[in-house]
Scaffold this motif. Sequence first.
Motif, PDB file in Angstrom:
ATOM      1  N   ILE A   8      59.477  38.988  59.987  1.00 34.35           N
ATOM      2  CA  ILE A   8      59.124  38.839  58.566  1.00 34.35           C
ATOM      3  C   ILE A   8      59.472  37.444  58.068  1.00 34.35           C
ATOM      4  O   ILE A   8      60.576  36.948  58.282  1.00 34.35           O
ATOM      5  CB  ILE A   8      59.871  39.872  57.695  1.00 34.35           C
ATOM      6  CG1 ILE A   8      59.651  41.291  58.220  1.00 34.35           C
ATOM      7  CG2 ILE A   8      59.445  39.739  56.236  1.00 34.35           C
ATOM      8  CD1 ILE A   8      58.243  41.791  58.111  1.00 34.35           C
ATOM      9  N   GLN A   9      58.529  36.819  57.394  1.00 35.28           N
ATOM     10  CA  GLN A   9      58.775  35.589  56.649  1.00 35.28           C
ATOM     11  C   GLN A   9      58.698  35.961  55.170  1.00 35.28           C
ATOM     12  O   GLN A   9      57.606  36.187  54.634  1.00 35.28           O
ATOM     13  CB  GLN A   9      57.723  34.527  56.977  1.00 35.28           C
ATOM     14  CG  GLN A   9      57.814  33.248  56.140  1.00 35.28           C
ATOM     15  CD  GLN A   9      58.987  32.367  56.546  1.00 35.28           C
ATOM     16  OE1 GLN A   9      59.358  32.336  57.708  1.00 35.28           O
ATOM     17  NE2 GLN A   9      59.546  31.651  55.597  1.00 35.28           N
ATOM     18  N   PRO A  10      59.835  36.080  54.478  1.00 39.18           N
ATOM     19  CA  PRO A  10      59.806  36.543  53.083  1.00 39.18           C
ATOM     20  C   PRO A  10      59.175  35.512  52.160  1.00 39.18           C
ATOM     21  O   PRO A  10      59.133  34.314  52.484  1.00 39.18           O
ATOM     22  CB  PRO A  10      61.286  36.746  52.761  1.00 39.18           C
ATOM     23  CG  PRO A  10      62.011  35.853  53.709  1.00 39.18           C
ATOM     24  CD  PRO A  10      61.194  35.807  54.962  1.00 39.18           C
ATOM     25  N   PRO A  11      58.688  35.935  51.009  1.00 38.22           N
ATOM     26  CA  PRO A  11      58.107  34.993  50.042  1.00 38.22           C
ATOM     27  C   PRO A  11      59.182  34.090  49.445  1.00 38.22           C
ATOM     28  O   PRO A  11      60.360  34.452  49.399  1.00 38.22           O
ATOM     29  CB  PRO A  11      57.487  35.902  48.985  1.00 38.22           C
ATOM     30  CG  PRO A  11      58.268  37.171  49.083  1.00 38.22           C
ATOM     31  CD  PRO A  11      58.641  37.324  50.532  1.00 38.22           C
ATOM     32  N   ARG A  12      58.779  32.934  48.979  1.00 40.41           N
ATOM     33  CA  ARG A  12      59.699  31.977  48.373  1.00 40.41           C
ATOM     34  C   ARG A  12      59.756  32.139  46.851  1.00 40.41           C
ATOM     35  O   ARG A  12      60.534  31.466  46.183  1.00 40.41           O
ATOM     36  CB  ARG A  12      59.272  30.549  48.727  1.00 40.41           C
ATOM     37  CG  ARG A  12      59.167  30.298  50.235  1.00 40.41           C
ATOM     38  CD  ARG A  12      58.723  28.884  50.535  1.00 40.41           C
ATOM     39  NE  ARG A  12      58.589  28.652  51.981  1.00 40.41           N
ATOM     40  CZ  ARG A  12      58.305  27.486  52.540  1.00 40.41           C
ATOM     41  NH1 ARG A  12      58.107  26.426  51.754  1.00 40.41           N
ATOM     42  NH2 ARG A  12      58.195  27.375  53.853  1.00 40.41           N
ATOM     43  N   ALA A  13      58.903  33.006  46.338  1.00 42.95           N
ATOM     44  CA  ALA A  13      58.825  33.281  44.904  1.00 42.95           C
ATOM     45  C   ALA A  13      58.529  34.772  44.765  1.00 42.95           C
ATOM     46  O   ALA A  13      58.412  35.471  45.777  1.00 42.95           O
ATOM     47  CB  ALA A  13      57.730  32.416  44.268  1.00 42.95           C
ATOM     48  N   THR A  18      50.686  40.085  50.663  1.00 39.23           N
ATOM     49  CA  THR A  18      51.213  40.181  52.025  1.00 39.23           C
ATOM     50  C   THR A  18      50.103  39.877  53.023  1.00 39.23           C
ATOM     51  O   THR A  18      48.964  40.343  52.864  1.00 39.23           O
ATOM     52  CB  THR A  18      51.764  41.599  52.312  1.00 39.23           C
ATOM     53  OG1 THR A  18      52.919  41.822  51.510  1.00 39.23           O
ATOM     54  CG2 THR A  18      52.147  41.752  53.778  1.00 39.23           C
ATOM     55  N   VAL A  19      50.449  39.097  54.039  1.00 35.66           N
ATOM     56  CA  VAL A  19      49.528  38.807  55.137  1.00 35.66           C
ATOM     57  C   VAL A  19      50.127  39.386  56.415  1.00 35.66           C
ATOM     58  O   VAL A  19      51.257  39.042  56.790  1.00 35.66           O
ATOM     59  CB  VAL A  19      49.301  37.290  55.306  1.00 35.66           C
ATOM     60  CG1 VAL A  19      48.287  37.025  56.422  1.00 35.66           C
ATOM     61  CG2 VAL A  19      48.826  36.668  54.000  1.00 35.66           C
ATOM     62  N   ILE A  20      49.393  40.259  57.077  1.00 33.95           N
ATOM     63  CA  ILE A  20      49.817  40.870  58.339  1.00 33.95           C
ATOM     64  C   ILE A  20      48.996  40.248  59.455  1.00 33.95           C
ATOM     65  O   ILE A  20      47.765  40.366  59.462  1.00 33.95           O
ATOM     66  CB  ILE A  20      49.606  42.393  58.316  1.00 33.95           C
ATOM     67  CG1 ILE A  20      50.330  43.027  57.132  1.00 33.95           C
ATOM     68  CG2 ILE A  20      50.052  43.027  59.636  1.00 33.95           C
ATOM     69  CD1 ILE A  20      49.912  44.464  56.860  1.00 33.95           C
ATOM     70  N   LYS A  45      51.317  20.199  54.392  1.00 37.05           N
ATOM     71  CA  LYS A  45      52.145  21.392  54.193  1.00 37.05           C
ATOM     72  C   LYS A  45      51.662  22.525  55.094  1.00 37.05           C
ATOM     73  O   LYS A  45      50.504  22.546  55.526  1.00 37.05           O
ATOM     74  CB  LYS A  45      52.093  21.834  52.730  1.00 37.05           C
ATOM     75  CG  LYS A  45      52.664  20.830  51.744  1.00 37.05           C
ATOM     76  CD  LYS A  45      52.589  21.381  50.324  1.00 37.05           C
ATOM     77  CE  LYS A  45      53.166  20.411  49.302  1.00 37.05           C
ATOM     78  NZ  LYS A  45      53.090  20.951  47.913  1.00 37.05           N
ATOM     79  N   ASN A  46      52.555  23.494  55.336  1.00 39.05           N
ATOM     80  CA  ASN A  46      52.124  24.670  56.077  1.00 39.05           C
ATOM     81  C   ASN A  46      51.727  25.775  55.096  1.00 39.05           C
ATOM     82  O   ASN A  46      51.859  25.624  53.869  1.00 39.05           O
ATOM     83  CB  ASN A  46      53.191  25.140  57.067  1.00 39.05           C
ATOM     84  CG  ASN A  46      54.452  25.644  56.380  1.00 39.05           C
ATOM     85  OD1 ASN A  46      54.527  25.752  55.151  1.00 39.05           O
ATOM     86  ND2 ASN A  46      55.467  25.947  57.170  1.00 39.05           N
ATOM     87  N   CYS A  50      52.308  26.494  50.746  1.00 31.28           N
ATOM     88  CA  CYS A  50      51.190  26.490  49.808  1.00 31.28           C
ATOM     89  C   CYS A  50      51.024  27.827  49.098  1.00 31.28           C
ATOM     90  O   CYS A  50      50.382  27.897  48.044  1.00 31.28           O
ATOM     91  CB  CYS A  50      49.892  26.147  50.540  1.00 31.28           C
ATOM     92  SG  CYS A  50      49.861  24.504  51.272  1.00 31.28           S
ATOM     93  N   LEU A  51      51.609  28.872  49.686  1.00 30.62           N
ATOM     94  CA  LEU A  51      51.467  30.222  49.135  1.00 30.62           C
ATOM     95  C   LEU A  51      52.854  30.842  48.977  1.00 30.62           C
ATOM     96  O   LEU A  51      53.227  31.774  49.693  1.00 30.62           O
ATOM     97  CB  LEU A  51      50.593  31.077  50.058  1.00 30.62           C
ATOM     98  CG  LEU A  51      49.167  30.559  50.316  1.00 30.62           C
ATOM     99  CD1 LEU A  51      48.535  31.296  51.481  1.00 30.62           C
ATOM    100  CD2 LEU A  51      48.309  30.703  49.058  1.00 30.62           C
ATOM    101  N   PRO A  52      53.646  30.353  48.037  1.00 29.46           N
ATOM    102  CA  PRO A  52      55.047  30.786  47.928  1.00 29.46           C
ATOM    103  C   PRO A  52      55.241  32.254  47.567  1.00 29.46           C
ATOM    104  O   PRO A  52      56.311  32.809  47.806  1.00 29.46           O
ATOM    105  CB  PRO A  52      55.607  29.876  46.832  1.00 29.46           C
ATOM    106  CG  PRO A  52      54.416  29.462  46.028  1.00 29.46           C
ATOM    107  CD  PRO A  52      53.297  29.348  47.015  1.00 29.46           C
TER     108      PRO A  52
END
Length: 276
Positions: A8-13, A18-20, A45-46, A50-52
């Motif tokens: 899991i890469q959690p959101p930054r905001a 969710t992207v699976i 950027k990755n 770009c999608l926090p």
Amino acid sequence: MGFPASHIQPPRAPHTHTVILLHGRGSNGEEFAEELFSSTISNGKNLPACLPNYRWVFPTSCQRYSTTFREDICSWFDAYSLGDINERQELQKEGLTQSVFHILNVIEEEANMLEGRLSHVYLGGISQGMATALWTFFAAVGTGRIQRPLGGLLALCGWLPFAQNIEGMLCEPIFDRPCTPRGLRLVSGFFFDEISSQGLSQADQTVDSSVLSTPVLLSHGTDDAWVSVDLGRQASRIIQRVMTHVECHEFTGAESDGHWVKEPEGFDQILQFLQK
């Protein structure tokens, strides 16, 4: 069969989407995430930067015996040959069935975190992960576990197992009008009639036509070293027969041994697709 926990890469905001994403054969969720996030778009950027608000989920497949390589490999199913995907395709059925129902559970878990908003959940994969993601979507429609559009499907550098069977059925005169619920139901029904080894039957229901509007992005290199672009084109033809919003891109010169999305152009396309 037990599957490892997803990476899991959690959101930054605050979490809104969710992207699976499913890895290819011989990889795993964490490795796929590292490779994906080391790739950048045109601004350097990755994707997470770009999608926090996006949560990134990378399921990992089981270790399965490969008939071709005669050893256990981290794979969603046993694919005998990519040179001829129709050769010994019965070997794919057991693993594909198990993997599809595992990913269906992942989708439902993520949708529940978003208060059931399937339109904020994206599903996709690369190579064998793309193959599994597509059949997961079709099976979900057949069981009624997806009755509304997803945010989108990401199909990268892969193929669709049993494509020749499906393409033949969709070319019958009764399907001369593409993008109808009947065509999508036929494809999803094929999973339960011909692939699934769990003895499950397709739900007795009408496919909601809104599901057809789930956007699809297909991306494939014409010089792909592992999966021929012809297989990607075959998958594209089928998807365009049953879905209404399909975006297809081909490219040349991808790095990472020729089996990857071209950087940065391909990742610009992925970002634009997710932002829509």
